[in-house]
Scaffold this active site. Structure first.
Site, PDB file in Angstrom:
ATOM      1  N   TYR A 189      42.817  33.006  45.383  1.00 52.14           N
ATOM      2  CA  TYR A 189      41.416  33.186  45.802  1.00 52.14           C
ATOM      3  C   TYR A 189      40.463  33.153  44.599  1.00 52.14           C
ATOM      4  O   TYR A 189      39.422  32.489  44.626  1.00 52.14           O
ATOM      5  CB  TYR A 189      41.282  34.497  46.583  1.00 52.14           C
ATOM      6  CG  TYR A 189      39.855  34.849  46.904  1.00 52.14           C
ATOM      7  CD1 TYR A 189      39.155  34.152  47.891  1.00 52.14           C
ATOM      8  CD2 TYR A 189      39.178  35.841  46.195  1.00 52.14           C
ATOM      9  CE1 TYR A 189      37.833  34.451  48.162  1.00 52.14           C
ATOM     10  CE2 TYR A 189      37.861  36.146  46.464  1.00 52.14           C
ATOM     11  CZ  TYR A 189      37.186  35.448  47.447  1.00 52.14           C
ATOM     12  OH  TYR A 189      35.867  35.729  47.711  1.00 52.14           O
ATOM     13  N   TYR A 241      25.767  34.540  54.475  1.00 51.84           N
ATOM     14  CA  TYR A 241      26.003  35.979  54.457  1.00 51.84           C
ATOM     15  C   TYR A 241      25.315  36.635  55.652  1.00 51.84           C
ATOM     16  O   TYR A 241      25.151  36.004  56.702  1.00 51.84           O
ATOM     17  CB  TYR A 241      25.528  36.602  53.137  1.00 51.84           C
ATOM     18  CG  TYR A 241      26.122  35.951  51.895  1.00 51.84           C
ATOM     19  CD1 TYR A 241      27.484  35.978  51.665  1.00 51.84           C
ATOM     20  CD2 TYR A 241      25.326  35.313  50.968  1.00 51.84           C
ATOM     21  CE1 TYR A 241      28.037  35.395  50.527  1.00 51.84           C
ATOM     22  CE2 TYR A 241      25.870  34.726  49.825  1.00 51.84           C
ATOM     23  CZ  TYR A 241      27.224  34.779  49.621  1.00 51.84           C
ATOM     24  OH  TYR A 241      27.763  34.198  48.503  1.00 51.84           O
ATOM     25  N   VAL A 259      27.720  33.092  45.111  1.00 50.42           N
ATOM     26  CA  VAL A 259      27.037  33.942  44.136  1.00 50.42           C
ATOM     27  C   VAL A 259      26.896  33.277  42.757  1.00 50.42           C
ATOM     28  O   VAL A 259      26.274  33.837  41.866  1.00 50.42           O
ATOM     29  CB  VAL A 259      27.704  35.337  44.004  1.00 50.42           C
ATOM     30  CG1 VAL A 259      27.591  36.125  45.294  1.00 50.42           C
ATOM     31  CG2 VAL A 259      29.151  35.228  43.552  1.00 50.42           C
TER      32      VAL A 259
HETATM   33  N1  GLU Z   1      34.131  35.219  43.980  1.00 42.83           N
HETATM   34  C1  GLU Z   1      33.130  35.968  44.692  1.00 42.83           C
HETATM   35  C2  GLU Z   1      33.713  37.248  45.225  1.00 42.83           C
HETATM   36  O1  GLU Z   1      34.757  37.206  45.765  1.00 42.83           O
HETATM   37  C3  GLU Z   1      32.601  35.119  45.791  1.00 42.83           C
HETATM   38  C4  GLU Z   1      31.494  35.790  46.518  1.00 42.83           C
HETATM   39  C5  GLU Z   1      30.454  34.851  47.000  1.00 42.83           C
HETATM   40  O2  GLU Z   1      30.133  33.829  46.418  1.00 42.83           O
HETATM   41  O3  GLU Z   1      29.931  35.215  48.053  1.00 42.83           O
HETATM   42  O4  GLU Z   1      33.152  38.282  45.123  1.00 42.83           O
END
Ligand code: GLU
Length: 305
Positions: A189, A241, A259
């Site tokens: 991930y 989101y 993000v």
């Molecule tokens: N790598 C980030 C995390 O898992 C991704 C979050 C995102 O871009 O929403 O927190």
């Protein structure tokens, strides 16, 4: 069209500093809020761009639609639908969504972290490294860019500090949704989130979803149309989101933000759009990026509603 994009980049400059780069992943805090780039791949086979579209950034959550696509390609719709829900959680992307001691497929959707960590286990591969390498190959194929790789600094930064995601993964393990080693699943991930792209890559990927599984120009089919319908539908309800409703009203196309400051927007049958501006609002969406998309949608009548 290119003049329109130049106008949009100029008009939206005032919003750049209203957002703040993500700092919970230390390496992302180095993002420059002055950056704003846009790239459009359009159904007439042309591409258009403006601003800082060449700047590389990490894909972050924009990998989630690709992860979902890989899951669909590996397991089919029925399997994916029965293992992971499609309702918006209405909660932040990293929420620990467990109610009354229960965690089921319906607590997850493919666009929140818990869902994405779970999806990392559903893609095929002998181990987490093979799973990741298949996901990276799919990303390169969709973008038409064999040079896409991982930003090692962001990957290590996230691996070192990603304790919230560790908590989510252990929660999945507690409820029997992860069989293997939690740290292996997280490694896949974290690497997935650290894939390095630019606006052009995102626009090309978005275009394939907009064109229901076919590449730009050659029209070569990369995946069945029903998978594009599935991914695009999930993007409308959950892609931005817990700001997806507001985005649907203001822009009105399937989209995913990350993000790292990127946004990938899919205007079905019309165009794929990649945007980058690292100043984020409190929900994790690029402030100037959404403004730019809002203006593009109004000027080009992109809303699907
Ligand atoms: N790598 C980030 C995390 O898992 C991704 C979050 C995102 O871009 O929403 O927190």
């Amino acid at each position: 069209m290119e003049a329109l994009l130049e106008d949009i980049v100029r008009d939206c400059a005032k919003y750049k500093a209203l957002g703040k780069p993500a700092d919970y992943i230390p390496e992302l805090a180095k993002g420059d809020v002055n950056d704003l780039g846009i790239f459009v791949v359009s159904s007439d086979g042309q591409s258009y761009k403006a601003g800082d579209w060449r700047k590389p950034f990490t894909i972050q959550s924009i990998v989630k639609p690709i992860l979902l696509l890989q899951c669909l390609m590996d397991n089919g719709i029925d399997f994916v639908r029965s293992h992971i829900g499609v309702e918006a959680t209405g909660k932040p992307f990293d929420a620990i969504n467990v109610t009354e001691g229960v965690l089921s497929a319906q607590h997850l959707n493919p666009m929140v972290n818990m869902g994405a960590i779970f999806m990392s286990t559903l893609i095929k591969g002998a181990d987490h490294e093979e799973k990741f390498s298949r996901l990276l190959s799919l990303t390169r194929l969709l973008a038409g860019n064999p040079d896409i790789g991982v930003d090692e600094k962001v990957y290590l930064s996230e691996k070192r500090t990603g304790n919230r995601n560790r908590a989510l993964a252990f929660m999945l393990k507690t409820y029997g949704m992860i069989e293997g080693e939690v740290e292996d699943v997280l490694d896949c991930y974290f690497k997935a989130c650290s894939i390095r792209v630019d606006c052009k890559d995102l626009a090309n990927i978005a275009y394939v979803f907009a064109n229901r599984g076919r590449k730009p120009i050659t029209d070569e089919r990369l995946f069945p149309a029903e998978y594009a319908h599935y991914v695009n539908a999930v993007l409308v309800t959950c892609g931005m989101y817990d700001g997806s409703g507001d985005f649907a009203v203001r822009v009105g196309v399937p989209a995913k933000s990350g993000v790292g400051g990127g946004i990938m927007a899919v205007a079905p049958t019309r165009m794929g759009v990649g945007i980058f501006s690292p100043g984020l609002d409190e929900k994790g969406n690029s402030v100037a990026g959404i403004k730019a998309l809002e203006e593009l949608s109004q000027r080009m009548y992109l809303s699907i509603f």
